[in-house]
Design a protein around this motif. Structure first.
Motif, PDB file in Angstrom:
ATOM      1  N   ALA A  27      28.652  21.911 -33.833  1.00 41.21           N
ATOM      2  CA  ALA A  27      28.196  20.527 -33.758  1.00 41.21           C
ATOM      3  C   ALA A  27      28.750  19.726 -34.918  1.00 41.21           C
ATOM      4  O   ALA A  27      28.923  20.230 -36.029  1.00 41.21           O
ATOM      5  N   HIS A  28      29.019  18.455 -34.656  1.00 36.28           N
ATOM      6  CA  HIS A  28      29.535  17.561 -35.689  1.00 36.28           C
ATOM      7  C   HIS A  28      28.484  17.375 -36.772  1.00 36.28           C
ATOM      8  O   HIS A  28      27.327  17.096 -36.466  1.00 36.28           O
ATOM      9  N   ALA A  37      25.897  16.097 -39.605  1.00 32.63           N
ATOM     10  CA  ALA A  37      25.181  14.827 -39.703  1.00 32.63           C
ATOM     11  C   ALA A  37      25.787  13.951 -40.779  1.00 32.63           C
ATOM     12  O   ALA A  37      26.359  14.417 -41.746  1.00 32.63           O
ATOM     13  N   ASN A  89      19.933  17.839 -41.396  1.00 28.72           N
ATOM     14  CA  ASN A  89      20.427  19.210 -41.426  1.00 28.72           C
ATOM     15  C   ASN A  89      20.038  19.852 -42.757  1.00 28.72           C
ATOM     16  O   ASN A  89      19.997  19.187 -43.796  1.00 28.72           O
ATOM     17  N   GLN A 119      26.394   7.912 -30.311  1.00 24.88           N
ATOM     18  CA  GLN A 119      25.771   8.839 -31.241  1.00 24.88           C
ATOM     19  C   GLN A 119      24.591   8.180 -31.942  1.00 24.88           C
ATOM     20  O   GLN A 119      23.548   8.793 -32.142  1.00 24.88           O
ATOM     21  N   GLU A 145      21.689   8.242 -29.600  1.00 20.66           N
ATOM     22  CA  GLU A 145      21.115   9.579 -29.485  1.00 20.66           C
ATOM     23  C   GLU A 145      20.285   9.914 -30.726  1.00 20.66           C
ATOM     24  O   GLU A 145      19.229  10.545 -30.617  1.00 20.66           O
ATOM     25  N   ILE A 146      20.762   9.500 -31.902  1.00 26.75           N
ATOM     26  CA  ILE A 146      20.019   9.742 -33.140  1.00 26.75           C
ATOM     27  C   ILE A 146      18.686   9.007 -33.114  1.00 26.75           C
ATOM     28  O   ILE A 146      17.645   9.552 -33.483  1.00 26.75           O
ATOM     29  N   TYR A 206      19.611  13.872 -36.853  1.00 22.34           N
ATOM     30  CA  TYR A 206      21.057  13.791 -36.940  1.00 22.34           C
ATOM     31  C   TYR A 206      21.704  14.920 -36.140  1.00 22.34           C
ATOM     32  O   TYR A 206      21.067  15.965 -35.913  1.00 22.34           O
ATOM     33  N   PRO A 207      22.951  14.752 -35.702  1.00 26.02           N
ATOM     34  CA  PRO A 207      23.637  15.823 -34.969  1.00 26.02           C
ATOM     35  C   PRO A 207      23.621  17.134 -35.756  1.00 26.02           C
ATOM     36  O   PRO A 207      23.899  17.145 -36.955  1.00 26.02           O
ATOM     37  N   GLY A 208      23.270  18.202 -35.090  1.00 25.13           N
ATOM     38  CA  GLY A 208      23.165  19.499 -35.746  1.00 25.13           C
ATOM     39  C   GLY A 208      21.755  19.853 -36.158  1.00 25.13           C
ATOM     40  O   GLY A 208      21.448  21.017 -36.392  1.00 25.13           O
ATOM     41  N   THR A 245      17.476  19.531 -35.266  1.00 27.33           N
ATOM     42  CA  THR A 245      16.595  19.426 -34.102  1.00 27.33           C
ATOM     43  C   THR A 245      15.206  19.001 -34.559  1.00 27.33           C
ATOM     44  O   THR A 245      14.662  19.555 -35.513  1.00 27.33           O
TER      45      THR A 245
END
Length: 419
Positions: free
Chosen positions: A2-3, A5, A166, A323, A326-327, A333-335, A337
């Motif tokens: 995953a990209h 954060a 993250n 993105q 989605e955030i 942040y991406p990565g 949960t």
């Protein structure tokens, strides 16, 4: 993978600015003789996504999610070794810094960090991040830092929920024009303590909740206790750090009026989120149609068509905007949960838990009468010009200088709470 954060998003710090080709090239410094002028390097830069697994990218590029690296711990640890200042305050050695993080790289880890963040828009504030899973940490922004005086006339501090980060974000100490300086004010491991019984067994809306922490804690890890206490809206948290006094414990409480609060979004942000919401609703309709035998083929086809159209609308949005939406939807942040159920911008109250911190009321006459006394000296958080990193010993301005940031203008008028 995953990209990673980006810290250039949300409240702390603000939304990411789109990077130009030049901007990405300027942010990415390649070391060890690596050549970025080849066709492959040019394609990476043109796509605004740079992956340098063995090179030496600048910290700002890592923060912005423009660079992926194999081992965040080793990257930051080696960088910190090169910028250490003479010890003038409590310091965590680089070896202990490594061991602390490695020890908590597991599902029941309990790593915490307090970052001092001098942001160009929101100004100086402090971010408390608490690990609750193997990959993620809940985050609170404290405008004036942690309380350190049990006799303060302002015992309560505000703590604002921000995005779930993250876990590797706990390691960051860096600076950029977009985000200002970020240094590690303290770091260590936390304990979630049992909630003391309320006096006279009274139970109000703010003291009672549907979820209670297991009173024995026999079968719960500290991270599980944190999740349960977070859901109960009452957290009694002991922070075992390098800077904070031994036994330092805070009580965090979410008032009932803020428990169901939802963040406000601007009209522009709502418009950007519409494709994401449409996808979610259309897919839910399609799933419901598939499970309903009486709905017929036509209904299922319509729902799938709606989902396909929504997917197409979402695909047409620029990647950064998708993105961002989605955030905002996941508050993570991406990565990371958001399994803990954090809600953006809810306002908690934080105070020293005097009794659990080892304080008691003095019975002596004179100026100490009815004052709280204990085994450690009260402290004040004094802001960006006085506070040093517990890892590198740097001031905020020294972090700026080490990262080559010149001409940064921070927000003025921050005042420490000294009474």
């Amino acid at each position: 993978m995953a990209h990673p954060a980006s810290l250039t998003r949300g409240i702390s710090p603000p939304p990411k600015r789109k990077a130009s080709t030049t901007g990405v090239a300027d942010l990415t410094r390649v070391g060890d003789g690596a050549d970025t002028q080849g066709a492959e390097g040019e394609n990476e830069i043109k796509n605004d996504k740079v992956m340098l697994l063995d090179a030496n990218p600048m910290l700002a590029a890592i923060e912005a999610g423009q660079v992926q690296i194999r081992d965040h711990l080793e990257y930051f640890a080696k960088h910190f070794e090169s910028v250490l200042r003479p010890p003038r305050s409590p310091r965590l050695s680089i070896d202990d810094f490594r061991l602390l993080y490695k020890r908590n790289q597991q599902p029941h880890g309990r790593h915490f960090v307090v970052h001092q963040h001098d942001h160009p828009i929101s100004g100086v504030h402090y971010d408390l991040r608490l690990q609750f899973s193997e990959t993620s940490a809940i985050s609170f922004a404290l405008p004036y830092g942690l309380p350190g005086n049990p006799n303060s006339v302002r015992p309560n501090r505000m703590a604002i929920e921000t995005r779930v980060h993250n876990l590797w974000n706990n390691l960051i100490e860096s600076a950029s024009h977009a985000t200002g300086s970020l240094l590690i004010w303290d770091t260590g491991e936390y304990e979630v303590l049992d909630r003391p019984p309320h006096r006279n067994n009274r139970a109000t809306d703010d003291e009672a909740s549907d979820v209670e922490v297991n009173p024995t804690g026999a079968t719960q890890s500290q991270s599980e206790r944190l999740c349960a206490a977070f859901q109960s809206r009452h957290i009694h948290l002991r922070l075992n750090g390098k800077r904070l006094p031994l036994g330092y414990t805070i009580a965090m409480r979410l008032p009932s009026q803020d428990a169901t609060k939802r963040p406000r979004t601007s009209r522009i942000k709502r418009q950007r989120m519409e494709p994401v919401i449409a996808v979610k609703r259309a897919k839910e309709k399609a799933a419901a149609a598939d499970t309903d035998s009486d709905s017929g083929t036509r209904s299922a086809t319509i729902d799938r068509t709606e989902a396909a159209l929504a997917d197409a609308a979402l695909a047409s949005e620029p990647e950064d905007e998708r993105q961002d939406a989605e955030i905002r939807t996941s508050n993570a942040y991406p990565g990371a949960t958001n399994t803990i159920g954090s809600i953006h911008q809810r306002h908690w109250l934080v105070t020293i838990d005097r009794k659990l911190s080892g304080f008691r009321k003095s019975r002596r006459s004179g100026p100490d009468k009815e004052r709280w006394v204990g085994s450690w000296e009260p402290f004040n958080v004094e802001g960006g010009h006085r506070e040093r990193s517990v890892v590198t010993g740097r001031l905020a301005e020294e972090v700026m200088a080490d990262e080559g940031i010149k001409g940064f203008v921070g927000r003025a008028n921050w005042r420490a709470i000294l009474e």
